[in-house]
Scaffold this motif. Sequence first.
Motif, PDB file in Angstrom:
ATOM      1  N   ARG A 453      -9.044  25.103 -51.324  1.00  0.00           N
ATOM      2  CA  ARG A 453      -9.805  24.304 -50.359  1.00  0.00           C
ATOM      3  C   ARG A 453      -9.127  22.953 -50.230  1.00  0.00           C
ATOM      4  O   ARG A 453      -8.824  22.298 -51.224  1.00  0.00           O
ATOM      5  CB  ARG A 453     -11.250  24.139 -50.830  1.00  0.00           C
ATOM      6  CG  ARG A 453     -12.089  23.219 -49.960  1.00  0.00           C
ATOM      7  CD  ARG A 453     -13.555  23.347 -50.289  1.00  0.00           C
ATOM      8  NE  ARG A 453     -14.064  24.610 -49.772  1.00  0.00           N
ATOM      9  CZ  ARG A 453     -14.834  24.712 -48.696  1.00  0.00           C
ATOM     10  NH1 ARG A 453     -15.168  23.644 -48.022  1.00  0.00           N
ATOM     11  NH2 ARG A 453     -15.262  25.884 -48.293  1.00  0.00           N
ATOM     12  N   ARG A 454      -8.897  22.561 -48.986  1.00  0.00           N
ATOM     13  CA  ARG A 454      -8.161  21.326 -48.707  1.00  0.00           C
ATOM     14  C   ARG A 454      -8.945  20.486 -47.712  1.00  0.00           C
ATOM     15  O   ARG A 454      -9.408  20.992 -46.682  1.00  0.00           O
ATOM     16  CB  ARG A 454      -6.775  21.666 -48.161  1.00  0.00           C
ATOM     17  CG  ARG A 454      -5.903  20.469 -47.782  1.00  0.00           C
ATOM     18  CD  ARG A 454      -4.529  20.963 -47.345  1.00  0.00           C
ATOM     19  NE  ARG A 454      -3.713  19.901 -46.769  1.00  0.00           N
ATOM     20  CZ  ARG A 454      -2.915  19.098 -47.458  1.00  0.00           C
ATOM     21  NH1 ARG A 454      -2.835  19.250 -48.781  1.00  0.00           N
ATOM     22  NH2 ARG A 454      -2.206  18.167 -46.866  1.00  0.00           N
ATOM     23  N   ILE A 455      -9.094  19.199 -48.019  1.00  0.00           N
ATOM     24  CA  ILE A 455      -9.758  18.254 -47.124  1.00  0.00           C
ATOM     25  C   ILE A 455      -8.755  17.157 -46.793  1.00  0.00           C
ATOM     26  O   ILE A 455      -8.366  16.373 -47.665  1.00  0.00           O
ATOM     27  CB  ILE A 455     -11.012  17.633 -47.769  1.00  0.00           C
ATOM     28  CG1 ILE A 455     -11.975  18.722 -48.246  1.00  0.00           C
ATOM     29  CG2 ILE A 455     -11.708  16.709 -46.769  1.00  0.00           C
ATOM     30  CD1 ILE A 455     -13.151  18.189 -49.038  1.00  0.00           C
ATOM     31  N   PHE A 500      -7.152  17.953 -57.085  1.00  0.00           N
ATOM     32  CA  PHE A 500      -5.835  17.327 -56.974  1.00  0.00           C
ATOM     33  C   PHE A 500      -5.791  16.423 -55.754  1.00  0.00           C
ATOM     34  O   PHE A 500      -6.390  16.721 -54.720  1.00  0.00           O
ATOM     35  CB  PHE A 500      -4.739  18.389 -56.852  1.00  0.00           C
ATOM     36  CG  PHE A 500      -4.580  19.240 -58.077  1.00  0.00           C
ATOM     37  CD1 PHE A 500      -3.603  18.958 -59.010  1.00  0.00           C
ATOM     38  CD2 PHE A 500      -5.421  20.319 -58.297  1.00  0.00           C
ATOM     39  CE1 PHE A 500      -3.460  19.737 -60.141  1.00  0.00           C
ATOM     40  CE2 PHE A 500      -5.290  21.105 -59.429  1.00  0.00           C
ATOM     41  CZ  PHE A 500      -4.299  20.810 -60.355  1.00  0.00           C
ATOM     42  N   LEU A 501      -5.063  15.323 -55.900  1.00  0.00           N
ATOM     43  CA  LEU A 501      -4.747  14.474 -54.759  1.00  0.00           C
ATOM     44  C   LEU A 501      -3.398  14.925 -54.218  1.00  0.00           C
ATOM     45  O   LEU A 501      -2.390  14.910 -54.932  1.00  0.00           O
ATOM     46  CB  LEU A 501      -4.690  13.006 -55.175  1.00  0.00           C
ATOM     47  CG  LEU A 501      -4.352  12.014 -54.057  1.00  0.00           C
ATOM     48  CD1 LEU A 501      -5.452  11.992 -53.003  1.00  0.00           C
ATOM     49  CD2 LEU A 501      -4.107  10.618 -54.617  1.00  0.00           C
ATOM     50  N   SER A 502      -3.373  15.360 -52.960  1.00  0.00           N
ATOM     51  CA  SER A 502      -2.159  15.864 -52.324  1.00  0.00           C
ATOM     52  C   SER A 502      -1.589  14.779 -51.418  1.00  0.00           C
ATOM     53  O   SER A 502      -2.294  14.235 -50.565  1.00  0.00           O
ATOM     54  CB  SER A 502      -2.476  17.120 -51.508  1.00  0.00           C
ATOM     55  OG  SER A 502      -1.374  17.494 -50.711  1.00  0.00           O
ATOM     56  N   LEU A 503      -0.308  14.478 -51.607  1.00  0.00           N
ATOM     57  CA  LEU A 503       0.360  13.449 -50.814  1.00  0.00           C
ATOM     58  C   LEU A 503       1.666  14.001 -50.260  1.00  0.00           C
ATOM     59  O   LEU A 503       2.472  14.566 -51.006  1.00  0.00           O
ATOM     60  CB  LEU A 503       0.659  12.216 -51.668  1.00  0.00           C
ATOM     61  CG  LEU A 503      -0.533  11.503 -52.313  1.00  0.00           C
ATOM     62  CD1 LEU A 503      -0.039  10.435 -53.273  1.00  0.00           C
ATOM     63  CD2 LEU A 503      -1.437  10.892 -51.252  1.00  0.00           C
ATOM     64  N   ALA A 593      -4.601  14.143 -48.745  1.00  0.00           N
ATOM     65  CA  ALA A 593      -5.647  15.165 -48.787  1.00  0.00           C
ATOM     66  C   ALA A 593      -6.126  15.331 -50.220  1.00  0.00           C
ATOM     67  O   ALA A 593      -5.449  14.938 -51.176  1.00  0.00           O
ATOM     68  CB  ALA A 593      -5.134  16.495 -48.238  1.00  0.00           C
ATOM     69  N   VAL A 594      -7.308  15.923 -50.370  1.00  0.00           N
ATOM     70  CA  VAL A 594      -7.846  16.304 -51.678  1.00  0.00           C
ATOM     71  C   VAL A 594      -7.989  17.814 -51.688  1.00  0.00           C
ATOM     72  O   VAL A 594      -8.481  18.406 -50.716  1.00  0.00           O
ATOM     73  CB  VAL A 594      -9.194  15.617 -51.958  1.00  0.00           C
ATOM     74  CG1 VAL A 594      -9.829  16.166 -53.234  1.00  0.00           C
ATOM     75  CG2 VAL A 594      -9.006  14.106 -52.071  1.00  0.00           C
TER      76      VAL A 594
END
Length: 609
Positions: A453-455, A500-503, A593-594
């Motif tokens: 799941r990605r926000i 996770f913090l996605s960058l 994104a988170v």
Amino acid sequence: MSTRLGTLALIVLLVHSSGAPARGGDSSSPPGWSGTLQHADGRRLSGKLLINDSSVVRFASEGNDSAVPIEKGAMVTFEGPGPNPTAGSPPFRVDLGLGRRISGRLGLVDGKQVRLDESSVGGRVTIARQGVRSVVQRVGEMQVFDDGFETLTGNRWAIMGDPEIVNGPKVSGEHSLQVLAGGTSVTRRLDEPVAAGRLELAYYDAGNIEPDQQCFVDLLFRSPADPETVRVILGWSEASLSVESPGGPALAVQRLARKAGWHRLSLRFGPEQTEIAVDGNDLAHGKGPGGSLVEIRLASRNASRGPAPKGLKAYFDDLRLVRFSEGGTGLEIDPTQDEVRLSGGDQVFGTIVQADASTIKLQVDSNEIQLPWSEVSGLQFRRVAGQAEPIQGTWLRVEWRAAPGDDPLDLDRIDGVLVDFTPDSLTLEVPYAGRLTVARNRLRRIEVLGFGRRIVVDATAHHLGNEIVANPLPLDPPQPEGRTLERSIELVNVPPGAAFLSLDVVQVAGESAGLPFFDTVKNGEIRTTVSINDRLFDYLNRYITSKNETPERIQLPIPAGLLHAGRNTIRINQLGTKSDPNYLDDLGVLEIAVEFPHDQAVPAATEKP
């Protein structure tokens, strides 16, 4: 270590097929889903995608009855006919960042959305403004006019005989232009001459052969001596298409057999060369005209002494003329404002009030100005963060052909979650855009990004640092925004398990041995740190193992208990050196994104009044 969705473990692709399951549990192959699987380690296998009665998508290699799940990092490439040759080239491209884009015909731009009325995925597509970087014309082209013949007015066309706007047949919109045999014509004089460009026109040929009757398109060029005409004869006196250029450029003509149905005429012209094609097939080519295009005429002609056959007619639709332009390619210099980029590279800053397929309305200070697309190469939007709806499932990057031919500039691509798979198409749920369906015949590549799941918190690009970076590897924007970037995410609740913090980042100084500045970073200097809700928990540099000259996606594990229901603040901050606290690492943060790599839903909070 840098990775693409590295924490989102993918076991199999789970989708619901709209087709019936195979009998007896045997896998069934949707027609045309043969392709080449490239594993993350580079191994290649020819085979096909399979769907069994459990709706599990796998890949079976040639000569192998067993199918294997498609793992994270794998890619499947496809061959196919591409778009119908009668389709035109989409005039606009909506840039979603990170190489993602969708092409089509522009319907509307306002403060909330960008809408394509006809897109490369078919039909209307609406994208929230926060998810759009820019709207640009096809590279190297500037629209002169685009006429779908919904109306026929005397202020645009000089009319002879009885041309008529009719309900059909048509290829787009609601109407088309009907031209009767016997001397009917519509003529458009251009507001400004076009020295080099391309004309596209859809026409309908019923297949009739009638002696002494012609249906044709005339292009009139103004030369220093006498005017030159290039005439493309589309019917009716012969069984083949032909081209005439009396007094015009010398052309070698390869006659093409006429076929009943809709067709696409394409004519490229310039000082050096003329190229004429129908449905992508070469009809004529040769020297360029002696001057600029000044007039277009769609007409019929009766060469006999008697009346034209009753009921003989042609239909035209989707006429578009563009001029070729080098244009400017510089990056915008004020990410706090909207920008209209003009054909020569000049820029006008303000607030884009509205735009459609013909004009742009821009508020500059207290004045509203209007600009035609014939003077504008693209729109760049101010950087405004907006949280996307959470999306969960198998994440794919999908690439497809937006136009006939093999021009690499006509490849569109998006990232999204697979929600449906049929013999003819696949459907993705895409941040800011909703559900989009890509036809199999256009599809060229599927890359598996992972499962989870990605926000998306912020889809706009930022430049952290203290120096302008325009060359040789420019950042977007080239001028720095400072040392700190702060964003927030709203959560109704926080599920158990990992987060996770996605960058997506570029030009981050890594701390791996051998990289520039690695020893400085190891020493705790020029680091880019991350905190959530005022708690520092990690820094970007330790995830970078390359020079990071192209964008990479990195995942930073978020400690348990750091996220909470409601508003959460994400802060990215830069440190200088011990001797100079203001000496910073200039880098790009391209998307934030988170991610939650598990099945539990994490809905976005309802907007508060």
